[in-house]
Scaffold this motif. Sequence first.
Motif, short mmCIF file in Angstrom:
data_model
loop_
_atom_site.label_atom_id
_atom_site.label_comp_id
_atom_site.label_asym_id
_atom_site.label_seq_id
_atom_site.Cartn_x
_atom_site.Cartn_y
_atom_site.Cartn_z
N ASP A 2 -5.09 -8.32 1.82
CA ASP A 2 -4.74 -7.17 0.99
C ASP A 2 -5.19 -7.41 -0.45
O ASP A 2 -5.29 -8.56 -0.88
CB ASP A 2 -3.21 -7.01 1.03
CG ASP A 2 -2.76 -5.60 0.74
OD1 ASP A 2 -3.60 -4.75 0.41
OD2 ASP A 2 -1.54 -5.34 0.86
N ASP A 3 -5.44 -6.32 -1.17
CA ASP A 3 -5.77 -6.40 -2.61
C ASP A 3 -6.95 -7.34 -2.84
O ASP A 3 -6.98 -8.05 -3.86
CB ASP A 3 -4.57 -6.87 -3.44
CG ASP A 3 -3.32 -6.04 -3.20
OD1 ASP A 3 -3.45 -4.93 -2.66
OD2 ASP A 3 -2.23 -6.49 -3.55
N ASP B 195 -9.19 -3.96 -3.18
CA ASP B 195 -8.13 -3.45 -4.04
C ASP B 195 -8.53 -2.16 -4.74
O ASP B 195 -9.68 -1.97 -5.12
CB ASP B 195 -7.76 -4.50 -5.10
CG ASP B 195 -6.49 -4.09 -5.83
OD1 ASP B 195 -5.42 -4.15 -5.21
OD2 ASP B 195 -6.59 -3.68 -7.01
N GLU C 110 -9.18 0.73 -0.53
CA GLU C 110 -7.84 1.22 -0.87
C GLU C 110 -7.90 2.20 -2.03
O GLU C 110 -8.77 2.07 -2.90
CB GLU C 110 -6.94 0.06 -1.33
CG GLU C 110 -6.66 -1.02 -0.32
CD GLU C 110 -5.58 -1.98 -0.83
OE1 GLU C 110 -4.54 -2.06 -0.17
OE2 GLU C 110 -5.77 -2.63 -1.88
MG MG Z 1 -3.35 -3.33 -1.33
#
Ligand code: MG
Length: 285
Positions: free
Chosen positions: A180-181, A203, A237
């Motif tokens: 994630d990110d 991200d 994202e």
């Molecule tokens: Mg994220």
Amino acid sequence: QSKAKGRNSYFLFTQQMSERIAQRLTLESDMRRALKEREFTVYFQPKVDLASGEVSGLEALVRWVKPDGIIVSPEDFIPMAEETGLIVPLGEFVLDASCKAMQVLQGVGCSALTVAVNLSPIQFGQEDLVEMVVANLERNGLPASRLELEITESTLMTDVQSSVAQLNRLVELGITISIDDFGTGYSSLYYLKNFPISTLKIDRSFIRDITIDDSDAKIVETVVLMARTMGIGVVAEGVETKEQLDLLATFGCATVQGYYYSRPLPLEKIIEFLLGKNGVCTIRR
Ligand code: MG
Ligand code: C2E
Ligand code: MG
Ligand code: MG
């Protein structure tokens, strides 16, 4: 004079500190109560396959709905939940609610979706994490292949040796792991080489100005290419506009997530979103 000043700033310091401590204690006891009173709920945000336009999965995002109806963002309580260890029961609640939601979705004809649950570094460090996950999947009758766990780069940083072991155990069960990110932590090619990672989530800070900032665009294009070359999935994202979407398509980005398609929604609303106008869930794999 300097003595008086010193005493003054000392006074301010302690007053600020005790205010902070009082706030913390209030938030902590509030959270404990909220867990017991079931004030936490899980929202879901779709991830969309760019080529087909179909939803490939959902991300579970926790919300705290106060008795007065005010919704508190996870950014305002996850850090405290991590400091106090409350993230462990809270995270288990989110996983349980996510598995249950997938069963509800299966009941309305959406049986091919995956659900992605965010995992805090604190949870990742729990010795019984794998047992907890397995117990939840079994209790809810959800195959491991329908669960994805999102971890951040910093989670892997803390203890590389045990992280590899922990991840391997999860992956052996059939669970997939995404980073994630991606790009905001200590991004290291080492992870991509040594950890069983199936997806990178770029991200949203890199996506935001992608159509006006050439270096952001180049970074995203390169990460997409690298992921594809390595056979890893990639999700952009925070996609909010058609222009961002079109550019990501030219980069060959497989999957997008963001307000452009949908904000995170409660389960009933996600069902409406998935069933669409014709009332049939047409999600392909
Ligand atoms: Mg994220
Ligand atoms: P995340 O995992 O990176 O989740 C994506 C965040 O971006 C979500 O914020 C989502 O609402 C937001 N977002 C999605 N699309 C857009 C967009 O187009 N524009 C903008 N501006 N924002 C977008 P949210 O729900 O407030 O969650 C924030 C963070 O809190 C999450 O970031 C995650 O790190 C953490 N979090 C949320 N739920 C959980 C949970 O159940 N467990 C743990 N450990 N952390 C969680
Ligand atoms: Mg996430
Ligand atoms: Mg985030």
